[in-house]
Write a protein that holds these residues in place. Structure first.
Motif, PDB file in Angstrom:
ATOM      1  N   PRO A   1       0.832  -1.208   0.000  1.00  0.00           N
ATOM      2  CA  PRO A   1       0.000   0.000   0.000  1.00  0.00           C
ATOM      3  C   PRO A   1       0.863   1.253   0.000  1.00  0.00           C
ATOM      4  CG  PRO A   1       0.053  -0.970   2.171  1.00  0.00           C
ATOM      5  CD  PRO A   1       0.783  -1.917   1.259  1.00  0.00           C
ATOM      6  N   ARG A   2       0.253   2.365  -0.417  1.00  0.00           N
ATOM      7  CA  ARG A   2       0.997   3.635  -0.475  1.00  0.00           C
ATOM      8  C   ARG A   2       1.221   4.225   0.909  1.00  0.00           C
ATOM      9  NH1 ARG A   2       2.242   5.701  -5.834  1.00  0.00           N
ATOM     10  NH2 ARG A   2       1.259   4.150  -7.134  1.00  0.00           N
ATOM     11  N   GLU A   3       0.355   3.898   1.874  1.00  0.00           N
ATOM     12  CA  GLU A   3       0.498   4.392   3.235  1.00  0.00           C
ATOM     13  C   GLU A   3       0.351   3.241   4.211  1.00  0.00           C
ATOM     14  OE1 GLU A   3      -2.440   7.383   3.805  1.00  0.00           O
ATOM     15  OE2 GLU A   3      -1.184   8.946   2.933  1.00  0.00           O
ATOM     16  N   LEU A   4       1.056   3.357   5.327  1.00  0.00           N
ATOM     17  CA  LEU A   4       0.985   2.364   6.379  1.00  0.00           C
ATOM     18  C   LEU A   4       0.527   3.043   7.659  1.00  0.00           C
ATOM     19  CD1 LEU A   4       4.385   0.560   5.831  1.00  0.00           C
ATOM     20  CD2 LEU A   4       2.144  -0.304   5.211  1.00  0.00           C
ATOM     21  N   ALA A   5      -0.230   2.326   8.476  1.00  0.00           N
ATOM     22  CA  ALA A   5      -0.632   2.854   9.777  1.00  0.00           C
ATOM     23  C   ALA A   5       0.455   2.499  10.777  1.00  0.00           C
ATOM     24  CB  ALA A   5      -1.952   2.250  10.196  1.00  0.00           C
ATOM     25  N   PHE A   6       1.059   3.524  11.373  1.00  0.00           N
ATOM     26  CA  PHE A   6       2.123   3.325  12.345  1.00  0.00           C
ATOM     27  C   PHE A   6       1.810   4.177  13.560  1.00  0.00           C
ATOM     28  CE2 PHE A   6       6.348   4.466  14.056  1.00  0.00           C
ATOM     29  CZ  PHE A   6       6.787   3.190  14.357  1.00  0.00           C
ATOM     30  N   LEU A   7       1.441   3.534  14.676  1.00  0.00           N
ATOM     31  CA  LEU A   7       1.073   4.231  15.911  1.00  0.00           C
ATOM     32  C   LEU A   7      -0.047   5.240  15.651  1.00  0.00           C
ATOM     33  CD1 LEU A   7       4.608   4.829  17.455  1.00  0.00           C
ATOM     34  CD2 LEU A   7       2.980   3.023  18.004  1.00  0.00           C
ATOM     35  N   ASP A   8      -1.079   4.791  14.991  1.00  0.00           N
ATOM     36  CA  ASP A   8      -2.251   5.605  14.651  1.00  0.00           C
ATOM     37  C   ASP A   8      -1.928   6.786  13.743  1.00  0.00           C
ATOM     38  OD1 ASP A   8      -3.916   3.944  16.035  1.00  0.00           O
ATOM     39  OD2 ASP A   8      -3.793   5.103  17.892  1.00  0.00           O
ATOM     40  N   ALA A   9      -0.860   6.718  13.060  1.00  0.00           N
ATOM     41  CA  ALA A   9      -0.517   7.763  12.099  1.00  0.00           C
ATOM     42  C   ALA A   9      -0.241   7.100  10.755  1.00  0.00           C
ATOM     43  CB  ALA A   9       0.705   8.533  12.552  1.00  0.00           C
ATOM     44  N   HIS A  10      -0.698   7.731   9.712  1.00  0.00           N
ATOM     45  CA  HIS A  10      -0.444   7.216   8.375  1.00  0.00           C
ATOM     46  C   HIS A  10       0.889   7.766   7.893  1.00  0.00           C
ATOM     47  CE1 HIS A  10      -4.283   5.278   7.595  1.00  0.00           C
ATOM     48  NE2 HIS A  10      -4.781   6.211   8.387  1.00  0.00           N
ATOM     49  N   VAL A  11       1.810   6.865   7.624  1.00  0.00           N
ATOM     50  CA  VAL A  11       3.117   7.255   7.110  1.00  0.00           C
ATOM     51  C   VAL A  11       3.254   6.660   5.715  1.00  0.00           C
ATOM     52  CG1 VAL A  11       4.243   7.496   9.345  1.00  0.00           C
ATOM     53  CG2 VAL A  11       4.224   5.289   8.218  1.00  0.00           C
ATOM     54  N   PRO A  12       3.949   7.346   4.848  1.00  0.00           N
ATOM     55  CA  PRO A  12       4.132   6.787   3.509  1.00  0.00           C
ATOM     56  C   PRO A  12       5.011   5.538   3.556  1.00  0.00           C
ATOM     57  CG  PRO A  12       5.268   8.877   3.726  1.00  0.00           C
ATOM     58  CD  PRO A  12       4.509   8.662   4.985  1.00  0.00           C
ATOM     59  N   THR A  13       4.776   4.652   2.652  1.00  0.00           N
ATOM     60  CA  THR A  13       5.555   3.421   2.602  1.00  0.00           C
ATOM     61  C   THR A  13       7.011   3.718   2.285  1.00  0.00           C
ATOM     62  OG1 THR A  13       3.566   2.351   1.814  1.00  0.00           O
ATOM     63  CG2 THR A  13       5.570   1.120   1.600  1.00  0.00           C
ATOM     64  N   LEU A  14       7.246   4.879   1.720  1.00  0.00           N
ATOM     65  CA  LEU A  14       8.617   5.284   1.441  1.00  0.00           C
ATOM     66  C   LEU A  14       9.431   5.410   2.731  1.00  0.00           C
ATOM     67  CD1 LEU A  14      10.011   5.796  -1.199  1.00  0.00           C
ATOM     68  CD2 LEU A  14       9.593   8.219  -0.890  1.00  0.00           C
ATOM     69  N   PHE A  15       8.759   5.704   3.842  1.00  0.00           N
ATOM     70  CA  PHE A  15       9.438   5.750   5.138  1.00  0.00           C
ATOM     71  C   PHE A  15       9.974   4.368   5.502  1.00  0.00           C
ATOM     72  CE2 PHE A  15       9.243   5.557   9.831  1.00  0.00           C
ATOM     73  CZ  PHE A  15      10.212   6.498  10.107  1.00  0.00           C
ATOM     74  N   LEU A  16       9.188   3.333   5.227  1.00  0.00           N
ATOM     75  CA  LEU A  16       9.641   1.967   5.463  1.00  0.00           C
ATOM     76  C   LEU A  16      10.826   1.639   4.566  1.00  0.00           C
ATOM     77  CD1 LEU A  16       9.145  -0.692   6.953  1.00  0.00           C
ATOM     78  CD2 LEU A  16       7.603  -1.321   5.103  1.00  0.00           C
TER      79      LEU A  16
END
Length: 70
Positions: free
Chosen positions: A7-22
Motif C-alpha cells: 500500500p501507499r500508506e501504512l498505519a504506524f502508531l495511529d498515524a499514516h506514514v508513507p511506505t517510502l518511510f519503510l
C-alpha cells in the motif's frame, strides 16, 4: 509486481506514514550492514573518498527500495 502488493500508506502508531518511510528504514539497515561488510574487507582503503561512497550507496539502495514501492 511488488508495487501492486504494497500500500501507499501504512498505519504506524495511529498515524499514516508513507511506505517510502519503510523503504528509508530498510535502506538505513541495509547500508549499515553493507558498511560493516565493506569495512571488514578494507574496501574503503581503495576508495578516494569513503564518505562519498557511503552516501552514494545509501541513495542507490534507497532509490531501489523506493522504486519497488512506487
Amino acid at each position: 509486481m511488488l508495487h501492486e502488493l504494497v500500500p501507499r500508506e501504512l498505519a504506524f502508531l495511529d498515524a499514516h506514514v508513507p511506505t517510502l518511510f519503510l523503504a528509508f528504514l530498510l535502506a538505513v539497515a541495509a547500508i549499515w550492514l553493507l558498511d560493516k561488510w565493506l569495512a571488514a574487507w578494507n574496501i574503503y582503503d581503495l576508495v578516494w573518498y569513503p564518505a562519498l561512497l557511503r552516501v552514494a550507496l545509501f541513495f542507490g539502495l534507497f532509490s531501489v527500495f523506493g522504486l519497488m514501492v512506487y
